[in-house]
Design an enzyme around this catalytic site. Structure first.
Site, PDB file in Angstrom:
ATOM      1  N   ASP A  80       0.824  -1.019   0.073  1.00 36.36           N
ATOM      2  CA  ASP A  80       0.064   0.022   0.016  1.00 36.36           C
ATOM      3  C   ASP A  80       0.953   1.219   0.088  1.00 36.36           C
ATOM      4  O   ASP A  80       2.224   1.050   0.286  1.00 36.36           O
ATOM      5  CB  ASP A  80      -0.816   0.089   1.338  1.00 36.36           C
ATOM      6  CG  ASP A  80      -2.024   0.979   1.460  1.00 36.36           C
ATOM      7  OD1 ASP A  80      -2.506   1.634   0.267  1.00 36.36           O
ATOM      8  OD2 ASP A  80      -2.544   1.025   2.389  1.00 36.36           O
TER       9      ASP A  80
ATOM     10  N   GLU B 194       2.510   5.043  -3.755  1.00 33.58           N
ATOM     11  CA  GLU B 194       2.332   5.766  -5.133  1.00 33.58           C
ATOM     12  C   GLU B 194       3.814   6.720  -5.197  1.00 33.58           C
ATOM     13  O   GLU B 194       3.970   7.163  -6.416  1.00 33.58           O
ATOM     14  CB  GLU B 194       1.179   6.964  -4.802  1.00 33.58           C
ATOM     15  CG  GLU B 194      -0.132   6.139  -5.162  1.00 33.58           C
ATOM     16  CD  GLU B 194      -0.357   5.320  -3.802  1.00 33.58           C
ATOM     17  OE1 GLU B 194       0.285   5.614  -2.863  1.00 33.58           O
ATOM     18  OE2 GLU B 194      -1.095   4.222  -4.197  1.00 33.58           O
TER      19      GLU B 194
ATOM     20  N   ASP C  46      -8.925   3.573  -2.827  1.00 31.78           N
ATOM     21  CA  ASP C  46     -10.154   3.857  -1.750  1.00 31.78           C
ATOM     22  C   ASP C  46     -11.303   4.597  -2.416  1.00 31.78           C
ATOM     23  O   ASP C  46     -11.267   5.743  -2.394  1.00 31.78           O
ATOM     24  CB  ASP C  46      -9.617   4.674  -0.550  1.00 31.78           C
ATOM     25  CG  ASP C  46      -8.377   4.029   0.113  1.00 31.78           C
ATOM     26  OD1 ASP C  46      -8.432   2.802  -0.021  1.00 31.78           O
ATOM     27  OD2 ASP C  46      -7.715   4.760   0.709  1.00 31.78           O
TER      28      ASP C  46
HETATM   29  O1  MIG Z   1      -3.764   5.738   4.391  1.00 36.09           O
HETATM   30  O2  MIG Z   1      -3.692   0.397   5.628  1.00 36.09           O
HETATM   31  O3  MIG Z   1      -6.272   2.017   0.264  1.00 36.09           O
HETATM   32  O4  MIG Z   1      -6.872  -0.370   1.560  1.00 36.09           O
HETATM   33  O5  MIG Z   1      -7.012  -0.509   4.177  1.00 36.09           O
HETATM   34  C1  MIG Z   1      -4.683   4.712   4.368  1.00 36.09           C
HETATM   35  C2  MIG Z   1      -5.037   0.973   5.768  1.00 36.09           C
HETATM   36  C3  MIG Z   1      -3.838   3.280   4.359  1.00 36.09           C
HETATM   37  C4  MIG Z   1      -5.210   2.749   2.557  1.00 36.09           C
HETATM   38  C5  MIG Z   1      -5.444   1.640   1.433  1.00 36.09           C
HETATM   39  C6  MIG Z   1      -6.302   0.794   2.235  1.00 36.09           C
HETATM   40  C7  MIG Z   1      -6.012   0.398   3.646  1.00 36.09           C
HETATM   41  C8  MIG Z   1      -5.577   1.441   4.522  1.00 36.09           C
HETATM   42  N1  MIG Z   1      -4.415   2.363   3.756  1.00 36.09           N
END
Ligand code: MIG
Length: 810
Positions: A405, A408, A483
């Protein structure tokens, strides 16, 4: 020549120099090269300087020119290249390029007034856009499937991976961009891939209805013209350049349950137990960032998860795999092995003044020991290999895959939510700024992780799920589009978005079931789940601020409906696995828009509320609240309603009645649909009957690929590929199953043919000897049975050698 907006055109070029299959044009301020990569792929490079900096790509792995025969006719004013399938016409003064097929039909050309140009380090290219050209691709994008836009208003898309929490249908860019698009015109397709990692922009007739412009904030205008003529051919050529998605472990294609956040251990066990007690099939549980100590990647919170290895082993015995996130933002934790080893070896990204770049991300939110993060420089080969090795302990604990995650990359303290452009990267030996690496940071974080997992467990298929992606990410990761929100427009938007990702070379995709950031109604959740059965990756996931949404969370009526939907996923798994295997060999996305298979049918060009899964299934999910019917467009051919068996003639729009339990989908005539009885998880599949649903045409065939589902033994030939054929005969129907490759043998099992056969069958033979008709099929016994007006079932023991079944009319 500079025009009003300051763009300096390539200008006039003298005759090119030819070296191998590359022509190089040079004038005082520009260099351009045109290379024949294959009969179907032409590469064009332009740089506003007298020489190129270096020839390097994070994406293209297959551009070695092999066995090309091309003719070059170099004149003073123009150059003409002819390959077996393409013609390239290059005008020297001013420099312009045009592509045509072998008969000379124009496919793509520079705008005669503009061509390629640069200003202040940016490069731009203007191409002609014809009114009847339809544009698709660009990776993970909002809006309609056809990027010409609604009523051809035109869209403008930017490639710059961005953390866009709670995005909607107008947000661009979001998490994953791919600078590649397909052009479809009157049934003929080609593609354009821009191999440039800087922020890029594609204006599709938005600024000027007759122009498609491509620009990048730095680097070369380095692009590939990719021939069709079919969308499938474009994707095959594109995959040959940028790589294939590896065959996933079969368990990853099962039902995945995730939540921000499942903790502590008791909660995870509770979730697992509930699936098994309620007999709702599931293979994977994702836990989220609360499993870590103080949000530090590569750690476990000892209170919440005292013994991860034991928990994972127990859950494995129940048939569950556990996936954890490991976000690529190590916590600045003196003494911790990740921080210390990275500092020591110099693997973290630096500021222009040489200090280590730090920023607040999740570890800064730790209430007890908050700290900023440091960031691995994934653009360094050494850093990638160091990073990949960090997963050793986690994999030994039994974690089945890694969820990546925030890559980016995302940070919490800058206005645009990512690193400042000035931070420095190794860039595989040619130091550069973040402006150049940003878009591939996600890709390279996945490469580091994937390759690390493979080194640690050399005989297991690595699984990673990534949020950011770029061209080439298919080689390492499944991708989910981050999200979104829980509303009906967001549900509908997933079809064009995921189809567009497939068309951008990312076949292993699926969105959070129910929509991430808000709480879906029971009905919306169920519709989303029913649609997601047909997505390559099927995961239920939700934000911490929403209500829990396990399949049983909406009461018993919905639980039963949701359970049935997940069961259908498991029934279809042999087919889905087979399609993922095809994708791994060809680059053809299993989930795809209708025009992909029916390019001659113009009514499919803007169709984005239904899709195909493989060539056999057409899915028309219910996408509106309180629906009592849905319209379905069926393309050419004959189609069968999967549920009723009703036969429809294609090239018409039909209306099917629906209720909450309806999952409208259609099977194409001639199909072999490979299915199985419901199991609770993929670990139970072996030994269960394989059921092949056949919808006979005059004659048709399909290949079925099977293997152990998990290891890399298939690369050593341990798989089984068989050709299934059916042929109508005067006196009935003949089915033949022929092994074609591989040494793998599935565990002993029954093979059931479920055959759509309106004609009156009175006798069935297996290898020439009669099989008896029975009232009920007994496990392990041959027999055949009339099911209803449409179907009969024939059961035999599955066998490794070739065999024939004859259905004879009375
Ligand atoms: O700033 O890990 O898109 O799927 O549950 C949020 C917590 C961080 C974003 C991800 C989401 C995930 C969440 N993450």
């Amino acid at each position: 020549m500079a025009n009003s907006s300051g763009w300096q055109g390539v200008g006039d070029m003298p005759k090119p120099k030819k070296e191998g299959h590359t022509l190089t044009f040079k004038n005082k301020h520009s260099i351009v090269s045109v290379s024949v990569i294959s009969a179907d792929v032409i590469r064009v490079r332009y740089y506003p300087a007298t020489k190129f900096v270096r020839d390097h790509s994070y994406t293209v792995i297959g551009r070695a020119t092999v066995d090309v025969s091309a003719q070059y006719d170099i004149q003073s004013q123009s150059t003409h290249i002819q390959t077996e399938r393409l013609q390239v016409q290059i005008q020297h003064r001013p420099f312009r390029i045009a592509f045509a097929d072998q008969e000379g039909h124009s496919l793509d050309q520079d705008d005669p007034d503009r061509g390629m140009a640069s200003v202040g380090g940016s490069v731009k290219l203007w191409k002609r856009l014809r009114p009847d050209e339809h544009i698709y691709g660009f990776g993970e994008k909002s809006g309609r499937l056809n990027k010409r836009g609604w009523k051809q208003g035109g869209y403008n898309y930017t490639i710059w991976n961005s953390d866009t929490f709670s995005y909607d249908s107008s947000t661009d860019p979001i998490y994953a961009g791919v600078p590649f698009y397909l052009v479809m015109r009157a049934g003929r397709t080609h593609g354009i891939f821009l191999d440039n990692t800087f922020r890029s922009n594609f204006d599709i007739g938005h600024e000027n209805p007759d122009l498609l412009s491509i620009s990048a904030a730095g680097g070369e205008m380095d692009y590939y013209f990719i021939n069709g003529p079919t969308p499938a051919a474009v994707m095959q050529n594109y995959a040959a350049l940028t790589g294939y998605a590896p065959l996933p472990p079969r368990w990853a294609l099962g039902y995945n349950q995730s939540r921000y956040s499942y903790y502590p251990e008791e909660k995870v066990r509770f979730i697992a137990d509930n699936f098994r007690i309620r007999k709702i099939p599931a293979d994977v549980i994702f836990i989220d960032i609360h499993h870590q100590e103080g949000y530090a990647p590569f750690t476990w919170d000892k209170q919440r998860f005292p013994d991860p290895a034991r928990m994972i082993a127990d859950l494995k015995a129940q048939g569950f795999r556990i996936i954890t996130p490991v976000d690529p933002h190590p916590k600045k934790l003196p003494g911790h092995f990740v921080y210390e080893s990275g500092i020591k070896a110099g693997h973290f990204i630096k500021n222009p003044d040489g200090s280590i770049y730090e920023a607040p991300v999740w570890p800064s939110k730790d209430p007890i020991n908050p700290a900023w993060s440091v960031f691995p420089d994934f653009s360094s080969k050494e850093a990638r290999s160091w990073y990949g090795d960090l997963f050793k302990e986690r994999m030994e604990q039994g974690v089945a895959g890694i969820w990546i995650d925030m890559n980016e990359p995302a940070v919490f303290n800058t206005p645009n939510g990512t690193f400042p452009n000035q931070v420095l990267h190794d860039n595989e030996g040619l130091p550069s700024t973040h402006a150049e690496i940003h878009n591939v940071y996600g890709l390279l974080s996945c490469q580091a992780t994937y390759e690390g997992l493979l080194r640690i467990q050399p005989n297991l298929r690595p699984f990673t799920l990534s949020r950011a992606a770029f061209a080439g990410s298919q080689r390492y990761s499944a991708i989910w589009p981050g999200d979104d929100t829980a509303d009906w427009p967001s549900l509908r938007a997933k079809i064009p978005m995921l189809c567009g990702m497939g068309l951008s070379g990312l076949p292993f995709i699926g969105a959070d079931i129910g929509g991430y950031a808000t709480t879906p109604s029971a009905e919306l959740f169920t519709r989303w789940l029913q649609m997601s059965i047909f997505f390559p990756f099927m995961r239920n996931h939700s934000d911490i601020r929403t209500e829990f949404r396990e399949p049983w969370a909406f009461g018993i009526t919905y639980e039963a409906i949701n359970k049935r939907a997940i069961e259908l996923r498991y029934e279809l798994l042999p087919y889905i696995y087979n399609e993922m295997h095809k994708a791994s060999q060809t680059g053809i996305p299993p989930m795809r828009p209708l025009f992909f298979d029916y390019p001659e049918d113009e009514s499919t060009y803007t169709l984005d509320n239904q899709f195909l899964l493989g060539g056999e299934l057409l899915i028309a999910p219910v996408l509106t609240p309180e629906a009592s019917s849905r319209k379905v467009y069926l393309p050419k051919g004959k189609w069968y309603d999967y549920w009723t068996g009703e036969e429809y003639q294609g090239e018409q729009t039909i209306t099917v009645e629906v209720d909450l339990t309806s999952i409208p989908f259609f099977v194409k005539q001639g199909s072999f649909l490979f299915t199985q009885a419901v199991v609770q998880h993929t670990g139970e599949m072996a030994g269960h009957p394989l059921e092949v649903k056949i919808y006979p045409a005059e004659d048709s065939q399909a290949l079925l690929y099977e293997d152990d589902g998990e290891t890399l033994a298939y690369q050593q030939g341990q798989y089984q590929e068989r050709l299934f054929q059916q042929k109508r005969k005067k006196d009935g129907l003949q089915i033949t199953v022929t092994p074609t490759a591989g040494t793998f043998q599935p565990q002993e099992r029954d093979l059931v043919f479920s055959i759509y056969t309106p004609s009156s069958i009175s006798q069935v033979q297996h290898q020439g000897s009669t099989i008896s008709e029975v009232k009920v099929l007994q496990p392990g016994k041959q027999g055949w049975q009339r099911i209803d007006a449409h179907f009969i079932k024939i059961q035999v023991r599955d066998q490794a050698s070739k065999f024939t079944i004859d259905l004879l009319k009375g």
